[in-house]
Design a protein around this motif. Sequence first.
Motif, PDB file in Angstrom:
ATOM      1  N   TRP A 105       0.828  -1.211   0.000  1.00  0.00           N
ATOM      2  CA  TRP A 105       0.000   0.000   0.000  1.00  0.00           C
ATOM      3  C   TRP A 105       0.866   1.265   0.000  1.00  0.00           C
ATOM      4  O   TRP A 105       0.350   2.373   0.140  1.00  0.00           O
ATOM      5  CB  TRP A 105      -0.890   0.011   1.244  1.00  0.00           C
ATOM      6  N   ARG A 106       2.173   1.074  -0.127  1.00  0.00           N
ATOM      7  CA  ARG A 106       3.151   2.179  -0.023  1.00  0.00           C
ATOM      8  C   ARG A 106       3.023   2.901   1.312  1.00  0.00           C
ATOM      9  O   ARG A 106       3.136   4.123   1.408  1.00  0.00           O
ATOM     10  CB  ARG A 106       2.992   3.176  -1.183  1.00  0.00           C
ATOM     11  N   ASN A 107       2.811   2.126   2.335  1.00  0.00           N
ATOM     12  CA  ASN A 107       2.674   2.697   3.672  1.00  0.00           C
ATOM     13  C   ASN A 107       3.756   2.106   4.565  1.00  0.00           C
ATOM     14  O   ASN A 107       4.025   0.913   4.526  1.00  0.00           O
ATOM     15  CB  ASN A 107       1.286   2.387   4.246  1.00  0.00           C
ATOM     16  N   GLY A 108       4.362   2.941   5.348  1.00  0.00           N
ATOM     17  CA  GLY A 108       5.404   2.500   6.253  1.00  0.00           C
ATOM     18  C   GLY A 108       5.757   3.623   7.202  1.00  0.00           C
ATOM     19  O   GLY A 108       5.090   4.660   7.266  1.00  0.00           O
ATOM     20  N   PHE A 109       6.812   3.436   7.960  1.00  0.00           N
ATOM     21  CA  PHE A 109       7.256   4.427   8.949  1.00  0.00           C
ATOM     22  C   PHE A 109       8.655   4.879   8.569  1.00  0.00           C
ATOM     23  O   PHE A 109       9.591   4.089   8.560  1.00  0.00           O
ATOM     24  CB  PHE A 109       7.252   3.812  10.346  1.00  0.00           C
ATOM     25  N   ASP A 110       8.776   6.167   8.217  1.00  0.00           N
ATOM     26  CA  ASP A 110      10.086   6.676   7.811  1.00  0.00           C
ATOM     27  C   ASP A 110      10.530   7.871   8.656  1.00  0.00           C
ATOM     28  O   ASP A 110      11.399   8.631   8.243  1.00  0.00           O
ATOM     29  CB  ASP A 110      10.066   7.061   6.331  1.00  0.00           C
ATOM     30  N   GLY A 111       9.929   8.005   9.842  1.00  0.00           N
ATOM     31  CA  GLY A 111      10.314   9.102  10.720  1.00  0.00           C
ATOM     32  C   GLY A 111       9.793  10.460  10.288  1.00  0.00           C
ATOM     33  O   GLY A 111      10.201  11.480  10.841  1.00  0.00           O
ATOM     34  N   THR A 122       0.450   9.891  17.850  1.00  0.00           N
ATOM     35  CA  THR A 122       0.864  11.056  17.064  1.00  0.00           C
ATOM     36  C   THR A 122       2.058  10.734  16.173  1.00  0.00           C
ATOM     37  O   THR A 122       2.091  11.111  14.990  1.00  0.00           O
ATOM     38  CB  THR A 122       1.197  12.227  17.998  1.00  0.00           C
ATOM     39  N   ALA A 123       3.033  10.035  16.722  1.00  0.00           N
ATOM     40  CA  ALA A 123       4.221   9.695  15.941  1.00  0.00           C
ATOM     41  C   ALA A 123       3.859   8.793  14.761  1.00  0.00           C
ATOM     42  O   ALA A 123       4.327   9.007  13.634  1.00  0.00           O
ATOM     43  CB  ALA A 123       5.252   9.005  16.832  1.00  0.00           C
ATOM     44  N   LEU A 124       3.015   7.792  15.001  1.00  0.00           N
ATOM     45  CA  LEU A 124       2.638   6.896  13.916  1.00  0.00           C
ATOM     46  C   LEU A 124       1.818   7.627  12.854  1.00  0.00           C
ATOM     47  O   LEU A 124       1.931   7.327  11.657  1.00  0.00           O
ATOM     48  CB  LEU A 124       1.839   5.714  14.466  1.00  0.00           C
ATOM     49  N   ALA A 125       1.002   8.583  13.272  1.00  0.00           N
ATOM     50  CA  ALA A 125       0.183   9.328  12.303  1.00  0.00           C
ATOM     51  C   ALA A 125       1.036  10.268  11.461  1.00  0.00           C
ATOM     52  O   ALA A 125       0.900  10.317  10.233  1.00  0.00           O
ATOM     53  CB  ALA A 125      -0.902  10.108  13.027  1.00  0.00           C
ATOM     54  N   LEU A 126       1.904  11.014  12.105  1.00  0.00           N
ATOM     55  CA  LEU A 126       2.673  12.043  11.396  1.00  0.00           C
ATOM     56  C   LEU A 126       3.870  11.474  10.644  1.00  0.00           C
ATOM     57  O   LEU A 126       4.349  12.089   9.687  1.00  0.00           O
ATOM     58  CB  LEU A 126       3.147  13.113  12.373  1.00  0.00           C
ATOM     59  N   CYS A 127       4.366  10.328  11.074  1.00  0.00           N
ATOM     60  CA  CYS A 127       5.589   9.788  10.475  1.00  0.00           C
ATOM     61  C   CYS A 127       5.335   8.641   9.513  1.00  0.00           C
ATOM     62  O   CYS A 127       6.282   7.980   9.077  1.00  0.00           O
ATOM     63  CB  CYS A 127       6.555   9.342  11.574  1.00  0.00           C
ATOM     64  N   ALA A 128       4.063   8.381   9.188  1.00  0.00           N
ATOM     65  CA  ALA A 128       3.767   7.391   8.158  1.00  0.00           C
ATOM     66  C   ALA A 128       4.192   7.947   6.809  1.00  0.00           C
ATOM     67  O   ALA A 128       4.133   9.152   6.559  1.00  0.00           O
ATOM     68  CB  ALA A 128       2.285   7.043   8.156  1.00  0.00           C
ATOM     69  N   SER A 129       4.584   7.056   5.904  1.00  0.00           N
ATOM     70  CA  SER A 129       5.203   7.514   4.656  1.00  0.00           C
ATOM     71  C   SER A 129       4.221   7.665   3.506  1.00  0.00           C
ATOM     72  O   SER A 129       4.629   7.936   2.383  1.00  0.00           O
ATOM     73  CB  SER A 129       6.297   6.523   4.246  1.00  0.00           C
ATOM     74  N   SER A 130       2.924   7.494   3.760  1.00  0.00           N
ATOM     75  CA  SER A 130       1.970   7.590   2.673  1.00  0.00           C
ATOM     76  C   SER A 130       0.635   8.094   3.201  1.00  0.00           C
ATOM     77  O   SER A 130       0.460   8.290   4.397  1.00  0.00           O
ATOM     78  CB  SER A 130       1.803   6.222   2.009  1.00  0.00           C
TER      79      SER A 130
END
Length: 406
Positions: free
Chosen positions: A281-287, A342-350
């Motif tokens: 889904w082009r979704n991940g965590f990239d900080g 908050t971190a997971l919401a704002l730092c997701a890559s897609s």
Amino acid sequence: MTDLATRAAPARPTSLRRAAPALLGYAAVRGLGLLVLAGWSAARGTSAHTLLTARWDALWYARVAGLGYGYEVRLPDGDVHSDLAFFPLLPWLERLLHALTPLSYADAGFTVALLSSLAAAWGIFAVSDHLYGRRVGLCAVLLWAVLPVGIVQSMAYSESLFTALAAWSLYCVLIGRWPAAGLLALAAGLTRPVGLAVVAAVWAAAIASFVRTGGAAAPGGVRAGPPAPSRAPARDPRGASVARRSLGMALAPLGAAGYVLWVGWHTGTGLFGYLDVQAGWRNGFDGGYAFARFVADKFTSFPSALAGVGLVVGVALVVRLYVAGVRQGQPLALLVYTGVVTALALCASSYFGSKPRLLLPAFPLLLPLAAALARLRPPRSALVVGVVAVASAVYGAFWLNGSGPP
């Protein structure tokens, strides 16, 4: 001075009678949103029912409920959208309600969302009332209801279900009911990937409690920052033992871990198979790197620069509210939970347009605003909530009839 996490209210925050004004206010705000959506959709020739129950993620949940896992869409660019990205608790509830009633899977999801949103409002009230009093609890619920993307709370999505489970798990942590907190965290972990935030909150509070007491019976919360004026000293009514805390910690991660491990086994991709599903889904965590680039790209032309400014202001407001929560003295469990959400919401890559929706469960961010609103005279605070509720209803109708949740 007393610990904010363990102060008892004069009346139980969980009592329906005590929470009734907040729940009635919440229902009124959300009812207004649905009425405006119905009118807007009728004027445009669209179906409000379809927008709420059979668009975007709601379609995926209903398909899982009806057919089980195994469906995927292969896009021309090579991406693979698999239904394994969607956690199972909402589809399970849709299937159960469909089996017990004449409701379709989509309508069952809508019903679950409506009931869950009321449970979430009640849980938000219980947490806020326990910490800061009934008036702040009422204001916190109303602020959650009038969020610009609050219409999602009434959609066949998992945000309301997750928020309900998270809020009640946090409340159980605050009053020291560790097994219940762990069970609710387990259920939250079966609802959304961000269930990790609830698990982290339970573990952080339990470990801090162990460290503070050396393993003796102790309440569940640890206050951060200066305390608010106390209303009544209290002890943990359950006298949580080492065994209870350990049981809560053991239960908490089982939902999320169980589903992730099942996906790896089901797909034959091993321990990190769920990450492969998300990558499809082009979704991940990239900080936050991709999101930062997305915001920066907005400043390449004048019209889009206004949107860029709005995004920067929005992120700054979220950070400011989190800092205000620390200064407000929110317990450790709430701060950990909010920080992870908050971190997971704002730092997701897609899916950058989804970020406001992904922040919906971060209700402790609203507690500083709720405390400020509670200090106003009732007519003034009612006017503020009323104006924002109308604006939120109009925006929700416009949003769902336009781009809507991606």
